[in-house]
Design a protein around this motif. Structure first.
Motif, PDB file in Angstrom:
ATOM      1  N   GLY A 214     -13.020   2.217  -0.033  1.00  0.00           N
ATOM      2  CA  GLY A 214     -12.902   2.108   1.223  1.00  0.00           C
ATOM      3  C   GLY A 214     -11.832   0.393   1.175  1.00  0.00           C
ATOM      4  O   GLY A 214     -11.109   0.241   2.314  1.00  0.00           O
ATOM      5  N   LEU A 215     -12.460  -0.170   0.311  1.00  0.00           N
ATOM      6  CA  LEU A 215     -11.418  -1.861   0.160  1.00  0.00           C
ATOM      7  C   LEU A 215      -9.916  -0.635   0.374  1.00  0.00           C
ATOM      8  O   LEU A 215      -8.976  -1.282   0.456  1.00  0.00           O
ATOM      9  CB  LEU A 215     -11.776  -2.656  -0.184  1.00  0.00           C
ATOM     10  N   ALA A 216      -9.910   0.033  -0.887  1.00  0.00           N
ATOM     11  CA  ALA A 216      -8.832   0.338  -1.472  1.00  0.00           C
ATOM     12  C   ALA A 216      -8.056   1.231  -0.631  1.00  0.00           C
ATOM     13  O   ALA A 216      -6.961   1.231  -0.031  1.00  0.00           O
ATOM     14  CB  ALA A 216      -9.165   0.794  -2.541  1.00  0.00           C
ATOM     15  N   LEU A 217      -8.313   2.084   0.498  1.00  0.00           N
ATOM     16  CA  LEU A 217      -7.706   2.727   1.081  1.00  0.00           C
ATOM     17  C   LEU A 217      -7.205   2.295   2.562  1.00  0.00           C
ATOM     18  O   LEU A 217      -6.173   1.666   2.909  1.00  0.00           O
ATOM     19  CB  LEU A 217      -8.912   3.971   1.715  1.00  0.00           C
ATOM     20  N   GLY A 218      -8.093   0.979   2.715  1.00  0.00           N
ATOM     21  CA  GLY A 218      -7.808   0.166   3.844  1.00  0.00           C
ATOM     22  C   GLY A 218      -7.197  -0.811   3.132  1.00  0.00           C
ATOM     23  O   GLY A 218      -5.723  -1.147   4.418  1.00  0.00           O
ATOM     24  N   TRP A 219      -6.573  -0.632   2.402  1.00  0.00           N
ATOM     25  CA  TRP A 219      -5.743  -2.400   1.526  1.00  0.00           C
ATOM     26  C   TRP A 219      -4.455  -0.943   2.095  1.00  0.00           C
ATOM     27  O   TRP A 219      -2.981  -2.216   1.956  1.00  0.00           O
ATOM     28  CB  TRP A 219      -5.933  -3.085   1.011  1.00  0.00           C
ATOM     29  N   ALA A 220      -4.274  -0.253   0.793  1.00  0.00           N
ATOM     30  CA  ALA A 220      -2.965   1.287   1.069  1.00  0.00           C
ATOM     31  C   ALA A 220      -2.937   1.416   2.939  1.00  0.00           C
ATOM     32  O   ALA A 220      -1.105   1.291   3.006  1.00  0.00           O
ATOM     33  CB  ALA A 220      -3.846   2.201   0.561  1.00  0.00           C
ATOM     34  N   THR A 221      -3.395   1.425   3.360  1.00  0.00           N
ATOM     35  CA  THR A 221      -3.160   1.612   5.029  1.00  0.00           C
ATOM     36  C   THR A 221      -2.629   0.562   5.527  1.00  0.00           C
ATOM     37  O   THR A 221      -1.576   0.861   6.293  1.00  0.00           O
ATOM     38  CB  THR A 221      -4.372   2.295   5.723  1.00  0.00           C
ATOM     39  N   PHE A 222      -2.541  -0.170   5.023  1.00  0.00           N
ATOM     40  CA  PHE A 222      -2.164  -1.779   5.632  1.00  0.00           C
ATOM     41  C   PHE A 222      -0.861  -2.017   4.926  1.00  0.00           C
ATOM     42  O   PHE A 222       0.016  -2.571   5.963  1.00  0.00           O
ATOM     43  CB  PHE A 222      -3.365  -2.857   6.268  1.00  0.00           C
TER      44      PHE A 222
END
Length: 442
Positions: A214-222
């Motif tokens: 989730g942290l990786a997906l959130g950062w990539a989306t950011f």
């Protein structure tokens, strides 16, 4: 499938309209109560021989919907992301250890307390279940779903800190509860009890892997959000992240609920503050608020209509009373008691233990997990027990939590840490106040 979705949306919209027009209950509670009354009325008129076929039509409609699959594989990730998107991370950090203790330790302890107590007391009501089946019930009934009660807490004047803790706990204990339930279900299926090391590795893989994803997906989306300024595309990016991320989590065998909570916190804080213009921020917030409201309304209508398929035998009402009492007792011991015994550490206003205990509503995730229990695991009794606890918590606790807030927290001593009146709402951060509508680095 299209016809089923259309019928569900039409029924939900009509019940929501009737509730808003004539009743005025919070939407989720109102539509669930209306759907439940409608289903019970159809059962009644069918028994009287009136309007033949209506009950069979609703029963066939609900039988054609895999409630467990629809919620766990579809709605849950969207709902958790939408909820996490509006959590202020700066506020959450102040209570990170308290929320972690309640969401992880409290859920584990609640599973154990509910399971053992139900196993010990249920024979008094004339029923007998294996300890493992009782623990399965403890795992599926421990996650809380306070979405329906947050609006009531606000209108009752509940302190923001209490709202934050309830919202934060529910976001994380959903994922923790699903992991514990999957572990116990695996034990029931294999017949072998894993070692403590194996349990630890499984929890680390499921929960830790979900948070990391989730942290990786959130950062990539950011990063993607920060590189453009086009609100239609940015809304689409967030939706694609939730859909694609949930599917990826399933393939990696990590917790999709925890992944979506982590991603929602990243996008809802760094993404909203540093990666979106004011216009984009407004549209993203509005889109996910609508998704949250619509899906919750549909979900609670489905919960109300599900009663048409649940069989309450003449001897099951004693077991229902036992299940409700045990669930409330476990909530008070694992959440209310620790908050009462350690007020300086939890830093919540006096009276908060009562609100946290009574405000721990159960929702669709408990019903979905119960419906996924195999027949050999005691499903025949676990499903009606779960349904009864959910209906009791939503209708009785949900409709009375405002009085509990006013009688306890609102008349108690203020938070010793100080009631910061000027801070933004911790569960729905302000969307204005940024120095510029353009993003940094543009």
């Amino acid at each position: 499938m299209l016809d089923i979705a259309a019928i569900c949306l039409v029924v939900t919209a009509l019940l929501a309209y009737l509730n808003q027009r004539f009743v005025g209950l919070p939407t989720t509670i109102g539509v669930m109560a209306a759907a439940l009354l409608l289903s019970v009325a159809l059962i009644g008129v069918d028994l009287l021989g009136w309007l033949p076929g209506l009950r069979d039509f609703e029963a066939s409609l609900m039988a054609s919907i895999d409630f467990s699959d629809v919620l766990l594989q579809g709605m849950l990730s969207l709902l958790l992301f939408a909820g996490a998107l509006h959590i202020d991370l700066s506020e959450l950090r102040r209570y990170r250890w308290q929320i972690a203790a309640l969401a992880v330790g409290g859920t584990l302890l609640s599973t154990l307390v509910v399971g053992v107590a139900l196993w010990a007391v249920l024979p008094l009501a004339g029923w007998q279940l294996p300890l493992l089946s009782c623990l399965l019930f403890g795992a599926l009934i421990s996650p809380t779903d306070p979405i329906a009660v947050l609006g009531i807490l606000k209108s009752a004047g509940a302190p923001r800190d209490v709202e934050l803790v309830i919202a934060g706990e529910s976001l994380f204990n959903d994922g923790v509860g699903v992991v514990i339930f999957a572990l116990l279900l695996g034990i029931a299926a294999s017949g072998t009890v894993p070692t403590a090391g194996e349990v630890g590795l499984l929890l680390l893989h499921e929960a830790g892997g979900g948070l990391a994803l989730g942290l990786a997906l959130g950062w990539a989306t950011f990063v993607l959000l920060r590189s453009i300024d086009h609100y239609q595309v940015e809304v689409l990016l967030t939706l694609a992240m939730v859909a694609g991320g949930s599917s990826l989590a399933a393939h990696l065998h990590v917790s999709a609920p925890l992944a979506m909570v982590a991603a929602g916190l990243v996008v809802g804080n760094h993404g909203r503050a540093l990666g979106m213009s004011d216009k984009t921020r407004h549209h993203v917030d509005l889109f996910w608020e609508l998704i949250d409201e619509i899906l919750n309304a549909v979900l609670f209508v489905l919960i109300g209509m599900e009663v048409i398929l649940i069989s309450f035998g003449p001897g099951s009402w004693g077991a229902v009373a036992v299940a409700i009492a045990v669930t409330l007792l476990a909530r008070s011991l694992t959440v209310g008691l620790p908050v009462a015994l350690a007020p300086r550490w939890f830093k919540l206003p006096g009276g908060s233990p009562w609100v946290l205990t009574w405000g721990g509503l159960r929702g669709g995730i408990s019903v979905a997990l119960a419906l996924s229990v195999p027949e050999s695991g005691g499903r025949e009794l676990l499903v009606p027990l779960t349904y009864a606890v959910v209906v009791f918590s939503v209708l009785v606790q949900g409709l009375s939590i405002g009085k509990v807030v006013k009688a306890s927290v609102c008349q108690s001593t203020p938070n010793p840490a100080g009631d910061r009146e000027n801070r933004s709402d911790p569960v729905r951060p302000a969307t204005t106040g940024h120095p510029s509508s353009s993003r940094p680095g543009r």
